[in-house]
Design a protein around this motif. Structure first.
Motif, mmCIF file in Angstrom:
data_model
loop_
_atom_site.group_PDB
_atom_site.id
_atom_site.type_symbol
_atom_site.label_atom_id
_atom_site.label_comp_id
_atom_site.label_asym_id
_atom_site.label_seq_id
_atom_site.Cartn_x
_atom_site.Cartn_y
_atom_site.Cartn_z
ATOM 1 N N MET A 1 1.087 -1.254 0.000
ATOM 2 C CA MET A 1 0.063 -0.093 -0.226
ATOM 3 C C MET A 1 1.199 0.668 0.242
ATOM 4 S SD MET A 1 -2.817 1.240 2.973
ATOM 5 C CE MET A 1 -1.486 1.923 3.703
ATOM 6 N N SER A 2 0.733 2.076 -0.667
ATOM 7 C CA SER A 2 1.752 3.214 -0.935
ATOM 8 C C SER A 2 0.054 4.950 0.024
ATOM 9 C CB SER A 2 1.250 3.834 -2.485
ATOM 10 O OG SER A 2 0.487 4.295 -3.116
ATOM 11 N N ASP A 3 0.785 5.990 0.004
ATOM 12 C CA ASP A 3 0.272 6.710 0.855
ATOM 13 C C ASP A 3 -0.956 7.187 -0.437
ATOM 14 O OD1 ASP A 3 1.284 6.730 3.388
ATOM 15 O OD2 ASP A 3 2.499 8.190 3.115
ATOM 16 N N GLY A 4 -0.222 6.372 -1.725
ATOM 17 C CA GLY A 4 -1.310 7.789 -2.924
ATOM 18 C C GLY A 4 -2.648 6.601 -3.069
ATOM 19 N N ASP A 5 -3.039 5.548 -2.282
ATOM 20 C CA ASP A 5 -3.999 4.873 -2.722
ATOM 21 C C ASP A 5 -4.921 5.639 -2.079
ATOM 22 O OD1 ASP A 5 -2.901 3.074 -3.668
ATOM 23 O OD2 ASP A 5 -2.080 1.624 -1.555
ATOM 24 N N TYR A 6 -6.522 5.047 -3.040
ATOM 25 C CA TYR A 6 -7.495 5.717 -2.111
ATOM 26 C C TYR A 6 -8.661 5.006 -1.217
ATOM 27 C CZ TYR A 6 -5.900 10.150 -4.294
ATOM 28 O OH TYR A 6 -5.088 10.773 -4.653
ATOM 29 N N TRP A 7 -9.683 5.240 0.294
ATOM 30 C CA TRP A 7 -9.828 4.019 0.311
ATOM 31 C C TRP A 7 -11.486 5.087 0.478
ATOM 32 C CZ3 TRP A 7 -8.125 -0.612 1.839
ATOM 33 C CH2 TRP A 7 -7.176 -0.541 1.534
ATOM 34 N N TYR A 8 -12.653 4.503 0.763
ATOM 35 C CA TYR A 8 -14.047 4.437 0.780
ATOM 36 C C TYR A 8 -14.270 4.367 2.878
ATOM 37 C CZ TYR A 8 -19.121 5.280 0.584
ATOM 38 O OH TYR A 8 -19.889 6.340 0.936
ATOM 39 N N ASN A 9 -14.477 5.368 2.772
ATOM 40 C CA ASN A 9 -15.023 5.538 5.198
ATOM 41 C C ASN A 9 -16.617 4.885 4.977
ATOM 42 O OD1 ASN A 9 -16.400 5.519 7.075
ATOM 43 N ND2 ASN A 9 -13.799 6.054 7.851
ATOM 44 N N THR A 10 -16.961 3.696 5.051
ATOM 45 C CA THR A 10 -18.566 3.664 4.685
ATOM 46 C C THR A 10 -19.049 3.925 6.161
ATOM 47 O OG1 THR A 10 -18.140 1.284 5.820
ATOM 48 C CG2 THR A 10 -18.192 1.240 3.846
ATOM 49 N N ARG A 20 -6.038 5.536 7.077
ATOM 50 C CA ARG A 20 -6.462 6.173 8.315
ATOM 51 C C ARG A 20 -7.777 5.585 9.679
ATOM 52 N NH1 ARG A 20 -6.789 11.953 6.301
ATOM 53 N NH2 ARG A 20 -8.822 11.218 4.932
ATOM 54 N N SER A 21 -8.677 5.123 8.610
ATOM 55 C CA SER A 21 -9.525 4.387 9.731
ATOM 56 C C SER A 21 -9.443 3.087 9.977
ATOM 57 C CB SER A 21 -11.182 4.708 9.163
ATOM 58 O OG SER A 21 -10.514 5.466 8.879
ATOM 59 N N ASP A 22 -10.050 2.962 10.416
ATOM 60 C CA ASP A 22 -10.196 1.286 10.939
ATOM 61 C C ASP A 22 -10.314 0.202 9.895
ATOM 62 O OD1 ASP A 22 -11.818 -2.069 11.684
ATOM 63 O OD2 ASP A 22 -10.430 -1.362 13.224
ATOM 64 N N TRP A 23 -9.539 -0.707 9.207
ATOM 65 C CA TRP A 23 -9.767 -1.767 8.176
ATOM 66 C C TRP A 23 -11.505 -1.833 7.909
ATOM 67 C CZ3 TRP A 23 -12.295 -6.816 8.172
ATOM 68 C CH2 TRP A 23 -12.569 -7.364 9.297
#
Length: 58
Positions: A1-10, A20-23
């Protein structure tokens, strides 16, 4: 994983750059903010396609 990855927080409905949030509260990683923004739509479409495949097999 790189810092350039984006995640959707449900929980919040927000896109995070870098997890940054819990998996258990995120979907991803996605290669772009745009892709992460559409995470739920993509998941719904995949689920619907799988449900249709299952129905055809019965």
């Amino acid at each position: 994983m790189s810092d350039g990855d984006y995640w959707y927080n449900t929980d919040t409905g927000e896109v995070e750059q870098g997890r940054r949030s819990d998996w258990s509260k995120v979907m991803g990683p996605y290669p772009s903010r745009e892709a992460a923004t559409h995470a739920l739509e993509q998941a719904r479409a995949r689920t619907q396609a799988w449900d249709e495949e299952d129905a055809e097999r019965r």
